[in-house]
Scaffold this active site. Structure first.
Site, short mmCIF file in Angstrom:
data_model
loop_
_atom_site.label_atom_id
_atom_site.label_comp_id
_atom_site.label_asym_id
_atom_site.label_seq_id
_atom_site.Cartn_x
_atom_site.Cartn_y
_atom_site.Cartn_z
N ASP A 172 0.86 -1.18 0.00
CA ASP A 172 0.00 0.00 0.00
C ASP A 172 0.90 1.23 0.00
O ASP A 172 2.08 1.14 0.30
CB ASP A 172 -0.89 -0.03 1.24
CG ASP A 172 -1.98 1.03 1.20
OD1 ASP A 172 -2.25 1.54 0.10
OD2 ASP A 172 -2.54 1.35 2.26
N GLU A 227 33.00 -38.55 11.05
CA GLU A 227 33.20 -39.65 12.01
C GLU A 227 32.88 -41.00 11.36
O GLU A 227 33.61 -41.99 11.56
CB GLU A 227 32.32 -39.41 13.24
CG GLU A 227 32.74 -38.19 14.05
CD GLU A 227 31.67 -37.78 15.04
OE1 GLU A 227 30.81 -38.61 15.38
OE2 GLU A 227 31.69 -36.61 15.48
#
Length: 922
Positions: free
Chosen positions: A336, A713
């Site tokens: 707006d 890992e």
């Protein structure tokens, strides 16, 4: 105070006249409740809120941290270790499980508190009259007897009996199922057996005023309301997971399957090579736990909550968590104009008097500015030295019903009354005009009328003479004038001069300025009690506009750089909308505004084809706004839509991100919205998009970090098994690494500030997964670097001599942990190096690095820890190797970033050749 009526007597308030209900409640229509009676009423009736579901007990929340499958597998492994006499392993594993559970619990509690604070900030407000003064208070503080005021678009905060109603209709579908708003009448008195849907003199909590305005007295609050009766029949609903949480859960399930397969292979290889069953089982299970980031959902929740709090500080309150990830994908912002792109403060910019044309500096209601001749803009004049200017300021100040008052500390000013009239007063104040008017008084006023398009005020002068000040539409005022003021002298208004004035006014209107003409006359004619607006003296005309916010232009430029298209959709005049659009660079100089009438002539297909060529829409209705939003969505764009009125709600709800104005927005709009701007400023939308991108970026960063570490890992253990090395990490060591590296560093990555170029990248596709193919390959590469560093350290220390196994494991244990901590520092960005980001721009990460690093160092060096974690002291040479190899993965990654930069590979950025959306300004 007399005893208040019980709830049972108040429930039939619709069957009594309004004044009788007010009297029964001990209230007053004029002054409302006395402050001294509020506490007694709250004690009797309670808070005005629906009962909440009983919070989950703390012990249940804590136990829920241990419901994951991998945790139970680990607990079973600890029990097996204890059964076989390995009590140290049992205690160590259980301690890590408990600590991990406590950390998860604390993280979720923090997230819960953050979200509760956000909910409190978005609590509804109510306008109530107490002690003769109207207050805006949290709706939960209302009590029976409160006099409340309601306007179109407001949520009704409690059940109430109408006292006054003006064209009121209420949307009551939530209670009655009626889709059409029902009319209300405060004067009606109904039978006691009138059903809920026919109680036309009452309004109910949870419904919405669709039209009109009303005054009402609260008759029921909280669980005593009709909505409360329904709520009491319903059980608490479970919270739905966000799309991001569902995507991460799906990722977790895939990881579990992949990791269990790999772990199963490692277990089979180690056991086939003669490894002990228990030790091999513990290692395999521990690796499975380490490989799956079970704490990821908690970290994601915290990241979202922290991000939302940062947005609140930047005036954007996000009501729905899923909106955060959508914000990062926004490609179009439909905004707006009034109050969002502009200040919503009318400002006089030009003043034409006699032979002088002046530009007036300053914006908004702050009464500071200068009068500068248009042909000599580098100089300013004192209006006190120009009689024509003085007279114009007198007309502007006195022919006026508004007032301008300072806010706190005098830094902001506000208008009480019409903004247009406020702008005229501010102009007079800038000119040093005395507004006190102690020697004059108004004796008559002819108010503005839409047919007459003029307003006049007759004032008494110190010598008892009368003077009329008039303002209004230029063509109307000119038609009433026979003379004009020029250089302090009154002269005849010739036809040539009229045409010159009309041309000046047309020029101002062509620049989207609202033009008002000013006039006066001494001793106005009086017919009976009426004064005549005739034979006036023309003074001049003013051109005013609601100016753009100073900061919006840079925000619009930032949008263009970020691949986000700003579009203006307003109900204002096309010329005004275009002027603001061009000034803010939303529209180009030759762009045209499309009006609602133009849209009505376009088919759905035609609008979808042209929508990316239109930058400004003017004179549009709610239906037009909805069409524009849907047309953009049909083009595959992610649309944010702003609004404040009830008529904006459909478009806001249809948009991917609905944004309501927090200051001027109605309750309906706020309820339909995903985000509320607390300052009604377009810049806050852009800030929210930046934060939304940053939040999703941070989620990707710590997911990337966790998966890379865990992959490292798994690859380390898998490679060692294939090569034939002993197990490089024991179960307790894997679990410790998982605890010390996955906790604090991952959480600190969630606090990473947005990267410098985050608003120079193209928007993220909304359906893009958390882990793309490109990112998956990068995770594998980074995990490989960590695994390679640890495996090399193990090989160096092992020297193919089983006697060196303990030293080799301790070396690999140290390298794996420290390499992951160093890797966290470079995970802050996949484009920028650590020096470019600034080493201390995220102090939380460095604090996490130091704390986790010291914990790892303590485990490796303190005597009492060696027995628990099966480590041996490392000598000088192994420590040098540990330091070099721990830094090696992070160093290689940083050098890779530099190489990418030199080769022009800028991941996730928008190059100058790319054009995401046509700019629509051609």
């Amino acid at each position: 105070m007399s005893q208040l009526p019980p709830n049972s007597e108040l429930s039939a308030a619709y069957a009594a006249p309004a004044q009788q209900v007010v009297d029964r409640l001990g209230s007053s229509v004029e002054s409302g409740l006395a402050e001294s009676s509020i506490e007694q009423r709250r004690t009797q009736y309670g808070w005005n809120e629906l009962a909440k579901a009983q919070p989950e007990p703390t012990w249940k929340k804590l136990l829920s941290q241990f419901k994951e499958l991998v945790i139970w597998i680990l607990i079973v492994a600890a029990i097996l270790a204890g059964a076989m006499g390995e009590w140290v392993d049992t205690l160590a594993i259980m301690a890590i499980v408990v600590v991990n559970g406590i950390l998860g619990f604390v993280q979720e509690e923090r997230a819960g508190r953050a979200l509760a604070a956000l909910r409190a900030m978005s609590s509804p407000m109510a306008k109530t009259r107490r002690g003769g003064t109207v207050h805006s208070i949290p709706a939960k503080e209302l009590v029976p007897g409160d006099i409340i005021q309601l306007d179109a678009g407001d949520n009704v905060p409690a059940d109430a009996r109408l006292i006054e109603s003006f064209a009121v209709s209420v949307q009551e579908a939530s209670l009655t199922g009626e889709s059409v708003p029902g009319s209300k009448d405060a004067e009606a008195v109904l039978a006691e057996d009138t059903p809920l849907g026919d109680r036309e003199n009452s309004v109910f909590m949870g419904t919405v005023l669709a039209n009109g305005k009303a005054t009402a007295v609260v008759t029921a609050t909280g669980m005593q309301t009709e909505l409360g009766n329904i709520a009491g029949m319903l059980g608490a609903a479970d919270n739905e997971p966000t799309p991001l949480q569902r995507r991460l859960a799906e990722l977790g399930r895939i990881l579990v399957v992949v990791c269990l397969v790999l772990v199963g292979i490692i277990f089979a290889i180690e056991y086939a090579r003669g490894g002990e069953l228990l030790e091999t089982l513990l290692v395999a299970v521990s690796l499975a736990v380490a490989a799956v980031p079970e704490g990821l959902p908690a970290v994601v929740t915290i990241a979202l909550a922290l991000g939302l709090q940062r947005m609140v500080k930047r005036n954007a309150l996000v009501r729905k968590l899923p909106s955060v990830e959508t914000l990062g994908s926004v490609t179009v912002i439909c905004s707006d104009k009034t109050g969002t792109l502009t200040r919503n403060e009318m400002t006089v910019r030009e003043l034409n008097v006699g032979e002088g044309k002046f530009k007036i500096s300053g914006a908004g209601y702050l009464p500071r500015g200068e009068f500068q001749p248009i042909d000599r803009a580098d100089t300013s004049v004192d209006p006190q030295d120009h009689p024509d200017l003085q007279q114009a300021l007198a007309v502007a100040a006195h022919c006026n019903s508004a007032s301008v008052v300072p806010g706190k500390h005098g830094k902001t000013w506000q208008v009480i009354g019409d903004p247009t009239e406020g702008a005229l007063i501010v102009m007079a104040m800038k000119g040093g005009f005395d507004l006190d008017g102690a020697s004059r008084r108004v004796v008559f006023e002819i108010p503005f009328d839409s047919d007459r398009k003029a307003m006049s005020v007759i004032m008494k002068q110190p010598d008892d003479s009368r003077i009329m000040y008039t303002k209004g539409a230029p063509e109307v005022i000119l038609s009433k004038c026979t003379q004009e003021l020029r250089n302090g002298q009154i002269a005849a208004l010739t036809e040539t001069r009229r045409q010159e004035i009309q041309q000046q006014n047309s020029d101002m209107a062509g620049r989207a300025l609202r033009v008002l003409a000013l006039a006066f006359r001494h001793d106005p004619q009086q017919v009976g009690e009426q004064y005549q607006e005739s034979e006036l003296i023309y003074v001049g005309s003013v051109g005013m506009i609601d100016p753009p916010r100073e900061e919006v232009k840079s925000a619009v430029a930032e949008c263009h750089g970020a691949g986000v298209r700003p579009v203006m959709i307003t109900g204002d005049h096309p010329e005004t909308a275009l002027a603001i659009g061009r000034e803010l660079a939303i529209a180009s100089a030759d762009c045209l505004a499309v009006t609602g009438a133009d849209l009505d002539r376009m088919s759905k297909e035609e609008l979808e084809q042209k929508v990316d060529q239109i930058a400004v829409y003017a004179r549009v209705s709610a239906a037009h706004k909805l069409r524009v939003v849907n047309a953009w969505k049909q083009r595959g764009q992610v649309v944010a839509m702003t609004g404040d009125g009830v008529n904006d709600a459909p478009a806001i709800k249809a948009a991917d991100i609905g944004i309501a104005m927090g200051v001027t927005g109605t309750d309906v709009t706020k309820e339909a919205a995903d985000m509320v701007l607390t300052d009604d400023n377009f810049t806050s939308i852009v800030n929210a998009v930046r934060e939304g991108r940053g939040i999703f970026d941070n989620i990707q960063k710590f997911v990337h970090y966790l998966l890379s570490c865990n992959a490292g890992e798994v690859m380390l253990m898998f490679a060692a098994a294939i090569i034939g090395f002993p197990v490089p990490l024991l179960a307790i060591q894997i679990l410790w690494i998982n605890l010390v590296t996955d906790g604090l560093p991952a959480l600190a990555l969630a606090m990473e500030p947005p990267e410098p170029d985050i608003m120079k990248r193209k928007p993220r596709p909304p359906k893009e997964p958390v882990i793309t193919v490109q990112r998956g390959l990068l995770i594998f590469y980074h995990g490989f670097l960590i695994a390679a560093a640890a495996l090399f350290g193990f090989w160096w220390a092992y020297e193919n001599d089983p006697a060196n196994t303990d030293v080799a494991r301790s070396t690999a244990f140290a390298i794996t942990a420290f390499a992951q901590l160093a890797y966290a520092l470079v995970c802050r960005s996949h484009r920028y190096t650590l020096p470019e980001l600034g080493p201390f721009s995220n102090p939380w990460l460095f604090a996490a690095f130091l704390v986790s690093g010291l914990l790892q160092l303590a485990v490796l060096t303190l005597p009492f820890a060696s027995g628990v974690f099966d480590v041996v002291p490392l000598h000088t040479m192994p420590w040098i190797v540990v330091a070099i190899l721990s830094l090696l993965p992070a160093t290689v990654i940083e050098l890779t970033k530099i190489a990418w930069h030199l080769m022009g590979i800028n991941e996730n950025t928008q190059t100058g050749k790319e054009k995401l959306i046509p700019n629509g300004n051609q």
